[in-house]
Design a protein around this motif. Structure first.
Motif, short mmCIF file in Angstrom:
data_model
loop_
_atom_site.label_atom_id
_atom_site.label_comp_id
_atom_site.label_asym_id
_atom_site.label_seq_id
_atom_site.Cartn_x
_atom_site.Cartn_y
_atom_site.Cartn_z
N UNK A 1 -96.56 -2.64 -113.75
CA UNK A 1 -95.40 -1.79 -113.98
C UNK A 1 -95.61 -0.41 -113.34
N UNK A 2 -96.88 0.04 -113.25
CA UNK A 2 -97.12 1.32 -112.56
C UNK A 2 -96.77 1.19 -111.08
N UNK A 3 -97.13 0.06 -110.49
CA UNK A 3 -96.78 -0.17 -109.09
C UNK A 3 -95.26 -0.17 -108.92
N UNK A 4 -94.54 -0.81 -109.83
CA UNK A 4 -93.08 -0.85 -109.74
C UNK A 4 -92.49 0.55 -109.88
N UNK A 5 -93.04 1.33 -110.84
CA UNK A 5 -92.56 2.70 -110.98
C UNK A 5 -92.78 3.51 -109.70
N UNK A 6 -93.94 3.26 -109.05
CA UNK A 6 -94.21 3.98 -107.81
C UNK A 6 -93.21 3.57 -106.72
N UNK A 7 -92.91 2.28 -106.60
CA UNK A 7 -91.99 1.81 -105.58
C UNK A 7 -90.56 2.28 -105.83
N UNK A 8 -90.23 2.60 -107.08
CA UNK A 8 -88.90 3.13 -107.36
C UNK A 8 -88.67 4.49 -106.71
N UNK A 9 -89.76 5.12 -106.23
CA UNK A 9 -89.60 6.39 -105.53
C UNK A 9 -88.89 6.21 -104.19
N UNK A 10 -88.75 4.96 -103.75
CA UNK A 10 -87.99 4.72 -102.53
C UNK A 10 -86.51 5.04 -102.72
N UNK A 11 -86.03 5.04 -103.96
CA UNK A 11 -84.64 5.40 -104.23
C UNK A 11 -84.47 6.92 -104.21
N UNK A 12 -83.26 7.39 -104.00
CA UNK A 12 -83.00 8.84 -104.08
C UNK A 12 -83.26 9.35 -105.50
N UNK A 13 -83.60 10.64 -105.66
CA UNK A 13 -83.92 11.19 -106.99
C UNK A 13 -82.80 11.01 -108.01
N UNK A 14 -81.54 11.23 -107.60
CA UNK A 14 -80.45 11.09 -108.55
C UNK A 14 -80.32 9.66 -109.05
N UNK A 15 -80.52 8.70 -108.18
CA UNK A 15 -80.46 7.29 -108.58
C UNK A 15 -81.57 6.97 -109.58
N UNK A 16 -82.79 7.49 -109.32
CA UNK A 16 -83.90 7.23 -110.24
C UNK A 16 -83.63 7.82 -111.61
N UNK A 17 -83.06 9.01 -111.63
CA UNK A 17 -82.79 9.67 -112.91
C UNK A 17 -81.82 8.85 -113.76
N UNK A 18 -80.88 8.17 -113.12
CA UNK A 18 -79.88 7.41 -113.86
C UNK A 18 -80.36 6.02 -114.27
N UNK A 19 -81.12 5.33 -113.41
CA UNK A 19 -81.35 3.89 -113.62
C UNK A 19 -82.82 3.47 -113.68
N UNK A 20 -83.76 4.34 -113.39
CA UNK A 20 -85.16 3.91 -113.26
C UNK A 20 -85.69 3.28 -114.54
N UNK A 21 -85.50 3.93 -115.69
CA UNK A 21 -86.06 3.42 -116.94
C UNK A 21 -85.47 2.06 -117.30
N UNK A 22 -84.16 1.90 -117.10
CA UNK A 22 -83.53 0.61 -117.39
C UNK A 22 -84.08 -0.49 -116.48
N UNK A 23 -84.32 -0.16 -115.21
CA UNK A 23 -84.86 -1.15 -114.27
C UNK A 23 -86.28 -1.55 -114.67
N UNK A 24 -87.08 -0.60 -115.12
CA UNK A 24 -88.44 -0.91 -115.55
C UNK A 24 -88.43 -1.84 -116.76
N UNK A 25 -87.61 -1.53 -117.76
CA UNK A 25 -87.54 -2.36 -118.96
C UNK A 25 -87.03 -3.76 -118.64
N UNK A 26 -86.04 -3.85 -117.76
CA UNK A 26 -85.51 -5.15 -117.37
C UNK A 26 -86.57 -6.00 -116.69
N UNK A 27 -87.33 -5.42 -115.77
CA UNK A 27 -88.38 -6.19 -115.08
C UNK A 27 -89.46 -6.62 -116.06
N UNK A 28 -89.84 -5.74 -116.98
CA UNK A 28 -90.88 -6.09 -117.95
C UNK A 28 -90.46 -7.29 -118.79
N UNK A 29 -89.21 -7.28 -119.26
CA UNK A 29 -88.73 -8.39 -120.06
C UNK A 29 -88.68 -9.70 -119.26
N UNK A 30 -88.23 -9.62 -118.00
CA UNK A 30 -88.15 -10.83 -117.16
C UNK A 30 -89.53 -11.39 -116.87
#
Length: 591
Positions: A1-30
């Motif tokens: 999950x740390x690797x995934x959080x790091x790769x989320x930096x490829x998104x723009x900052x505003x996008x990360x602020x809105x959706x990053x945490x939800x994307x992390x939780x969704x991947x963890x559950x899957x």
């Protein structure tokens, strides 16, 4: 999950602020759900799809963000903004401009990543994917125990466990014998597994739609039925359904009722499964020392293996109390019951060996990453003028870091492509030439799970060897700091290499000692073979003894033969068989 959080930096900052945490939780559950359902192979597939989606959507979001002019800066510098596609194009040009260095790095990565992909595939196939049974974790192997040594069981031991257990849904017995197959094609020797009626209930083989109607093992008369392995069915009947066909085993006719999937291989290398029948003499207490059966059981839902082990020990204790003639012998030899998971019984010590091998190739990958990082630091030092010009034109440190990391990403992807080719060649060679002592090793091949695992390793490797050069390169302070960092990487490489070298030397020394160990006999100029006699032609002991005497006489008369002998078992043949022997005329009553 740390690797995934790091790769989320490829998104723009505003996008990360809105959706990053939800994307992390969704991947963890899957990942958790897929790991419980399909093991490592399924989780790898989820990773692969997620990473591909991440790259595609990140590029799109970056592109959209750069199309909208920032407030107060309608004409942004071409180096200050940008998107991932631009970074990849710049990275591609930079790598093409250094073909020798790029080729060396890709070759090094291909070998390191490919080796890890091969080992991951073998581990996943052998430990998690080679059994073809529903809920294999609920299947246990129940054995007789003498002290700390587990052995096979006798027929009365099997019936004790079958009839007295309260924690196992079903208990079955199985053995493996050689028989002559005829009636279809060329006669040949095959491995046959006589099994009790509940065998298929215990195994619950995936893909077996109809349970073979095997008769109860204590029935007076049984119909001779046969279940074929997938490989034997293909060899004898091709794509035709063999149900209803007849084959002959040791001269007796058996009707084929089903075919098992190729993935199922228990006992190992079995060609046919037939009903196992016990006579009254075989089930008598006098036959308890004749231990040749493997006993398997399926635990009820929610039962822990420690509880099942305690129940089998209690049954063994009652057996000792019920056979006073053998009580002293059994108690003296610490006789009891052993219960272990089915997967552990099949894999045995190979589990630890596989993970040790994986640790070794992972250390090799660490050396590869350190080596590549060192090369990229040296390259970055030579590009200081280029990077300084870009910064002077308005490029930010973040943009430079991202561009250098894009080069690492492309190198990782190229290394993954080479690794896939090398892994395919390596797996085909292993399947063809390595002895199949590991269960399911012949099923290890390049598939979607292997490709996903290799690409996931490549992404992780790209981050591992690319993050330091990207970070240091953007600071443009190369001379002293890079020298110290590169020296540290060299020290790490040498340290890990020394560990691997010492470990390899110890393994070679152990192999040399085992190869030269005195076995008590000289195998040179000696050969052995097995003979399986049809019971229809040799129904009693006297006829079999007569055959053995005549065979030995003919062998001894052959030119160049100094001697010949026969035995029920050969030393060091890899099989386990126990029996209790008594002197001729021994009387239990006399003590």
């Amino acid at each position: 999950m740390r690797l995934y959080r790091f790769l989320l930096r490829l998104y723009p900052p505003k996008f990360r602020a809105l959706f990053a945490e939800e994307m992390v939780e969704l991947l963890r559950d899957r990942l958790r759900a897929e790991r419980r359902k399909s093991g490592l192979r399924g989780a790898s597939r989820i990773w692969w799809r997620t990473l591909m989606d991440l790259l595609g959507s990140a590029v799109k979001e970056r592109f959209e963000s750069t199309r909208l002019p920032s407030r107060g800066h309608p004409r942004r510098s071409r180096y200050r903004g940008g998107n991932m596609s631009q970074d990849l194009r710049y990275a591609w040009r930079a790598l093409v401009a250094r073909p020798a260095v790029t080729a060396a790095i890709v070759l090094t990565l291909g070998v390191g990543i490919g080796a890890n992909g091969v080992i991951v595939t073998i581990i996943d196939t052998v430990l998690y994917g080679g059994f073809a049974c529903e809920d294999p974790e609920r299947i246990v192997v129940v054995s007789n125990r003498y002290g700390t040594s587990a052995t096979s069981s006798s027929p009365p031991d099997f019936t004790d466990r079958r009839d007295q257990t309260q924690l196992l849904d079903a208990v079955a017995a199985v053995r493996s014998v050689g028989m002559s197959l005829s009636g279809v094609g060329v006669p040949e020797q095959v491995r046959v597994a006589p099994v009790t009626a509940s065998f298929f209930e215990v195994m619950r083989i995936e893909g077996l739609t109809v349970t073979p109607p095997f008769p109860h093992e204590e029935a007076a008369d049984i119909e001779r039925l046969a279940v074929l392995s997938g490989a034997l069915s293909q060899r004898l009947f091709g794509d035709k359904d063999p149900s209803g066909e007849t084959v002959r085993l040791d001269g007796e006719s058996y009707r084929v009722v089903s075919v098992l999937p190729t993935r199922f291989d228990f006992p190992k290398d079995t060609d046919l499964w037939v009903p196992l029948q016990f006579t009254a003499e075989e089930l008598a207490d006098d036959n308890r020392g004749n231990e040749y059966l493997s006993v398997v059981g399926r635990m009820k839902a929610g039962v822990a293996i420690e509880t099942a082990r305690a129940e089998m020990e209690a049954i063994a204790k009652r057996v000792i109390e019920s056979v006073p003639d053998r009580a002293d012998f059994l108690s003296t030899n610490a006789w009891g019951a052993s219960v272990e998971p089915f997967t552990d019984a099949l894999v045995g010590d190979f589990r630890e060996q596989l993970f040790l091998l994986w640790a070794a190739v992972t250390l090799v990958l660490v050396i590869v990453c350190a080596n590549v990082a060192n090369v990229l630091l040296a390259v970055a030092e030579g590009r200081s003028v280029e990077l300084s010009m870009k910064m002077a034109l308005g490029a930010t440190r973040g943009r430079l870091s991202r561009q250098l990391f894009a080069e690492s990403l492309l190198l990782g992807l190229a290394g993954a492509g080479l690794a896939i080719v090398l892994a395919a060649l390596c797996l085909s060679t292993l399947v063809r030439w390595v002895p199949h002592d590991l269960p399911g090793l012949e099923l290890a091949r390049l598939d979607a799970g292997t490709v996903a695992a290799i690409i996931a390793i490549a992404f992780f490797t790209s981050v591992l060897f690319g993050i330091l050069p990207a970070w240091r390169g953007s600071k443009l302070v190369f001379a002293r700091r890079h020298s110290k960092l590169r020296q540290g990487l060299v020290v790490a490489e040498v340290g890990v290499a020394v560990v691997l070298l010492v470990s390899a030397g110890g393994m070679l020394e152990s192999f040399r000692e085992l190869s030269g160990k005195d076995t008590g006999f000289h195998p040179d100029e000696r050969m052995s073979f097995r003979v399986s006699l049809p019971r229809t032609a040799y129904p009693d002991r006297d006829s079999r003894r007569a055959f053995g005497s005549e065979m030995l006489g003919r062998l001894r008369a052959m030119p160049g033969v100094d001697g010949a002998a026969s035995s029920f078992r050969l030393p060091l043949d890899g099989e386990t068989w126990t029996a209790t022997f008594y002197p001729e005329g021994f009387d239990f009553g006399s003590g």
